[in-house]
Design a protein around this motif. Structure first.
Motif, PDB file in Angstrom:
ATOM      1  N   SER A 448       0.841  -1.199   0.000  1.00  0.00           N
ATOM      2  CA  SER A 448       0.000   0.000   0.000  1.00  0.00           C
ATOM      3  C   SER A 448       0.870   1.239   0.000  1.00  0.00           C
ATOM      4  O   SER A 448       1.952   1.251   0.610  1.00  0.00           O
ATOM      5  N   HIS A 449       0.396   2.294  -0.682  1.00  0.00           N
ATOM      6  CA  HIS A 449       1.108   3.573  -0.648  1.00  0.00           C
ATOM      7  C   HIS A 449       1.154   4.132   0.768  1.00  0.00           C
ATOM      8  O   HIS A 449       2.038   4.926   1.108  1.00  0.00           O
ATOM      9  N   GLY A 450       0.196   3.741   1.602  1.00  0.00           N
ATOM     10  CA  GLY A 450       0.143   4.241   2.973  1.00  0.00           C
ATOM     11  C   GLY A 450       1.120   3.552   3.908  1.00  0.00           C
ATOM     12  O   GLY A 450       1.261   3.956   5.063  1.00  0.00           O
ATOM     13  N   HIS A 451       1.795   2.508   3.428  1.00  0.00           N
ATOM     14  CA  HIS A 451       2.735   1.785   4.267  1.00  0.00           C
ATOM     15  C   HIS A 451       4.097   2.489   4.226  1.00  0.00           C
ATOM     16  O   HIS A 451       5.001   2.111   3.471  1.00  0.00           O
ATOM     17  N   LYS A 452       4.263   3.511   5.038  1.00  0.00           N
ATOM     18  CA  LYS A 452       5.528   4.222   5.122  1.00  0.00           C
ATOM     19  C   LYS A 452       5.645   4.843   6.512  1.00  0.00           C
ATOM     20  O   LYS A 452       4.668   5.305   7.084  1.00  0.00           O
ATOM     21  N   LEU A 453       6.854   4.824   7.041  1.00  0.00           N
ATOM     22  CA  LEU A 453       7.112   5.342   8.382  1.00  0.00           C
ATOM     23  C   LEU A 453       8.473   6.010   8.386  1.00  0.00           C
ATOM     24  O   LEU A 453       9.470   5.420   7.951  1.00  0.00           O
ATOM     25  N   LYS A 476      -0.299  -8.024   7.684  1.00  0.00           N
ATOM     26  CA  LYS A 476      -1.639  -8.603   7.752  1.00  0.00           C
ATOM     27  C   LYS A 476      -2.514  -8.131   6.590  1.00  0.00           C
ATOM     28  O   LYS A 476      -3.629  -8.618   6.416  1.00  0.00           O
ATOM     29  N   THR A 477      -2.017  -7.168   5.813  1.00  0.00           N
ATOM     30  CA  THR A 477      -2.721  -6.726   4.617  1.00  0.00           C
ATOM     31  C   THR A 477      -2.461  -7.745   3.520  1.00  0.00           C
ATOM     32  O   THR A 477      -1.466  -7.660   2.786  1.00  0.00           O
ATOM     33  N   TRP A 489      -0.308  -4.361 -11.746  1.00  0.00           N
ATOM     34  CA  TRP A 489       1.139  -4.295 -11.606  1.00  0.00           C
ATOM     35  C   TRP A 489       1.553  -4.068 -10.155  1.00  0.00           C
ATOM     36  O   TRP A 489       2.709  -4.291  -9.795  1.00  0.00           O
ATOM     37  N   ARG A 490       0.605  -3.636  -9.316  1.00  0.00           N
ATOM     38  CA  ARG A 490       0.907  -3.456  -7.897  1.00  0.00           C
ATOM     39  C   ARG A 490       0.579  -4.707  -7.090  1.00  0.00           C
ATOM     40  O   ARG A 490       0.657  -4.689  -5.867  1.00  0.00           O
ATOM     41  N   ALA A 491       0.180  -5.773  -7.772  1.00  0.00           N
ATOM     42  CA  ALA A 491      -0.240  -6.985  -7.063  1.00  0.00           C
ATOM     43  C   ALA A 491       0.444  -8.230  -7.603  1.00  0.00           C
ATOM     44  O   ALA A 491      -0.070  -9.329  -7.488  1.00  0.00           O
ATOM     45  N   THR A 492       1.624  -8.045  -8.216  1.00  0.00           N
ATOM     46  CA  THR A 492       2.279  -9.174  -8.884  1.00  0.00           C
ATOM     47  C   THR A 492       3.344  -9.857  -8.032  1.00  0.00           C
ATOM     48  O   THR A 492       3.790 -10.947  -8.368  1.00  0.00           O
ATOM     49  N   GLN A 493       3.778  -9.218  -6.960  1.00  0.00           N
ATOM     50  CA  GLN A 493       4.878  -9.771  -6.182  1.00  0.00           C
ATOM     51  C   GLN A 493       4.468 -10.001  -4.737  1.00  0.00           C
ATOM     52  O   GLN A 493       3.507  -9.397  -4.239  1.00  0.00           O
ATOM     53  N   LYS A 494       5.211 -10.852  -4.050  1.00  0.00           N
ATOM     54  CA  LYS A 494       4.960 -11.069  -2.630  1.00  0.00           C
ATOM     55  C   LYS A 494       5.359  -9.814  -1.857  1.00  0.00           C
ATOM     56  O   LYS A 494       6.197  -9.022  -2.325  1.00  0.00           O
TER      57      LYS A 494
END
Length: 631
Positions: A448-453, A476-477, A489-494
């Motif tokens: 997710s783009h929101g996953h940043k800290l 958990k997402t 293209w944002r859902a192709t990799q682990k």
């Protein structure tokens, strides 16, 4: 903020759609009090604030059909059912998304309270798995044609007769509280568990009919009138409250104070529109074709991510998608059956099967219609938004951009500074031995783009624990953000987690500049700014002339100064976009360097409406001369 593990985890449900500032405020109030907050959902959820974990509701309860109250068009019955499954499968404390926490709620087997003299409200509730009330209440809610448990004698016999004859109304046509507070109260009393109830002031100090006072009177007056020493939370009666605050939040009110303290801005997540001036129903073409894939087959093609109930709700969108796919295939539009170039991939091949393609296009149609109140023309598209829907399924994307952005930068690298990754892993935990040089960094996740800290090294123990808790929550997402918008293209990799240097630390001049590259040429330059309590977007053309149109936020005449290396930024953006149908290249100047922030292939996700129709038309007209739209 690290959650207090001695406190219960808060479980909430949002079926799908955008959260408003009201729900954001309530969720963050629990985070502020030290609770972990998990938001369950069946479809895509937007505007989720930082610190809230998203988990598929299918992990708790996957219904075959959603039960929505037909009078008020709300999923209240489904929500009432869901929370009972949550009680059985977790130790979470259930709270509605309109419950505002004022203090931590202690862990306990039984948590619920009166909202009036006689009745319990299930907006805040916890029952242990072995509770006789929970078991009886759950059994009652499994019946889609329920008869209230207190009904006896001849009245029950008559209702049972109607049920056998198919004359008893379905739960969706009964009262919206058919599975709600009254029934819960009866079962609690019947099984002698009502003795655990908290008094009114603990969770429900604000009466339903006085809900508006949370916005109408001064915060001190409100607290004196309603907040008691034992008050832990305030139920805001969401449906009534949304009507009451539709015209805005009053300064110095209780709501205003809580919004400010929690950093929530109403303008960034407005309330949905209802009634006059609200959203109009989408009109579908007559004689839609029959789907050649069943909802069960589509469900299986998505790996179980999309429930049968959600697919059933969107059947008209799936039929419309079937009609578009049939027409595109018949005329081989967009080279549907022409393989992509070597080194490129497309959504058409990525999905691989007719059910998966049908779901992907159906979701794109739903997202488009949700903001435009109409279906896109995919056979002769003219606007940017329509062409973007086509691109997501048939547009070629370089494999290098999907797998490793740094490799894709290529020819633009001489002018461009890219942040270096200093650590990456598929395991969501920082190594104890990780010790980077002093400085500012970003911890990010690919789901997710929101996953940043933001991180500052050297890390102390509190910062490391906070980072690891974030990583665990991100992990958990299970469904990538791009899945719901058709951005394959944002859902192709682990899932991947990494730390990269923060090139902007200490010397950022003017924030991020977004260059919209369409058909290889910059057509729009966007810069976002915070102004007071809201966001503005200033738009410019390729020659840095101010554009008065609006993209997704209001504009401003306070034009940003032209960056010193604007021409170089144009050159970089066009070099990065030369092999793409369209892209939004995010750059920011730092000192004498130009740094890359991101390359977005779907600037508005095909979901958000461009506010100015004329701008949507102009950008669509500029999208020509490409492989998808050659002329």
């Amino acid at each position: 903020m690290v959650a207090d593990r001695s406190l219960p985890t808060i479980g909430m449900l949002w079926m799908e759609g955008s959260l408003s500032f009201l729900e954001q405020m309530c969720m963050l109030s629990f985070v502020e009090c030290g609770h972990r907050v998990v938001l369950f959902h069946y479809g895509q959820v937007d505007n989720v604030p930082d610190g809230i974990e998203l988990v598929s509701a299918n992990e708790i309860h996957e219904p075959k059909q959603f039960i929505v109250n037909n009078q008020f068009k709300t999923p209240v019955p489904q929500s009432d059912i869901f929370r009972l499954h949550l009680m059985k499968k977790t130790d979470f404390l259930w709270c509605d998304t309109d419950v505002l926490a004022l203090a931590p709620i202690p862990r306990a087997d039984h948590v619920f309270g009166y909202f009036n003299r006689d009745t319990i409200c299930n907006a805040v509730m916890r029952l242990p798995p072995d509770s006789p009330t929970l078991n009886a209440y759950s059994e009652y809610c499994q019946d889609p044609y329920p008869i209230r448990p207190w009904v006896e004698g001849e009245e029950r016999e008559e209702l049972e007769r109607q049920k056998r004859a198919g004359e008893l109304p379905h739960a969706s046509d009964q009262e919206h509280s058919v599975y709600g507070p009254g029934v819960m109260t009866w079962f609690l009393r019947h099984h002698d568990e009502l003795k655990h109830a908290s008094p009114i002031p603990v969770f429900f100090p604000l009466p339903f009919r006085r809900a508006g006072q949370a916005n109408d009177i001064h915060v001190r007056e409100f607290r004196d009138a309603y907040i008691k020493e034992e008050t832990l939370a305030v139920h805001l009666w969401g449906r009534r409250m949304r009507w009451w605050i539709a015209n805005g939040i009053n300064r110095h009110s209780f709501l205003d104070r809580r919004l400010r303290n929690l950093g929530v801005r109403p303008g960034d997540a407005p309330l949905p529109r209802h009634g006059r001036g609200g959203l109009k129903p989408v009109e579908f073409p007559a004689n839609l074709p029959t789907m050649r894939a069943t909802t069960e087959e589509i469900h299986d093609a998505t790996g179980g991510v999309v429930s049968v109930a959600l697919l059933s709700d969107r059947e008209d969108y799936l039929k419309a998608a079937q009609a578009d796919l049939d027409a595109i295939a018949a005329d081989n539009l967009y080279g549907a059956y022409t393989p992509p170039r070597v080194g490129f991939s497309r959504g058409w091949e990525h999905y691989g099967s007719d059910p998966a393609r049908l779901n992907a296009l159906g979701m794109s149609l739903y997202n488009y219609a949700d903001s435009h109140q109409s279906l896109p023309d995919l056979r002769t598209p003219k606007t940017f938004a329509e062409k973007l829907v086509v691109m997501k399924l048939f547009g070629e994307v370089p494999d290098a951009l999907i797998s490793d952005r740094s490799k894709y930068v290529g020819s633009a690298s001489e002018l461009l500074a890219c942040p270096q990754r200093t650590w990456e892993a598929h395991i969501p935990a920082l190594p104890e031995t990780l010790d980077l040089g002093p400085g500012q960094y970003w911890l990010k996740g690919t789901m997710s783009h929101g996953h940043k800290l933001a991180l500052s090294f050297p890390l102390d123990r509190t910062q490391r624990d906070d980072a690891n808790q974030k990583l665990a929550a991100w992990h958990k997402t299970k469904t990538p953000e791009g899945f719901w918008t058709g951005e394959w293209w944002r859902a192709t990799q682990k899932p991947l987690y990494y730390i990269e240097e923060d090139l902007s630390a200490g010397d950022r001049q003017a924030g991020t500049w977004k260059f919209w590259v369409i058909a290889g040429k910059v057509q729009l330059v966007q810069v976002d700014r915070d102004r007071g309590r809201g966001r503005v977007q200033m738009l410019h053309d390729r020659d840095y002339r101010y554009v008065e149109d609006e993209l997704s936020s209001p504009t401003s005449s306070a034009v940003e100064l032209r960056p010193e290396r604007f021409d170089d930024m144009i050159q970089i953006a066009e070099a990065l976009g030369q092999d793409l149908e369209c892209a939004c290249v995010e750059l920011f100047p730092v000192g004498d360097r130009i740094c890359l922030s991101d390359i977005m292939l779907s600037p508005v996700s095909g979901k958000h409406k461009i506010r100015s129709d004329a701008l949507d038309q102009r950008l669509g007209a500029a999208w020509t001369g490409t492989r998808l739209f050659p002329g």
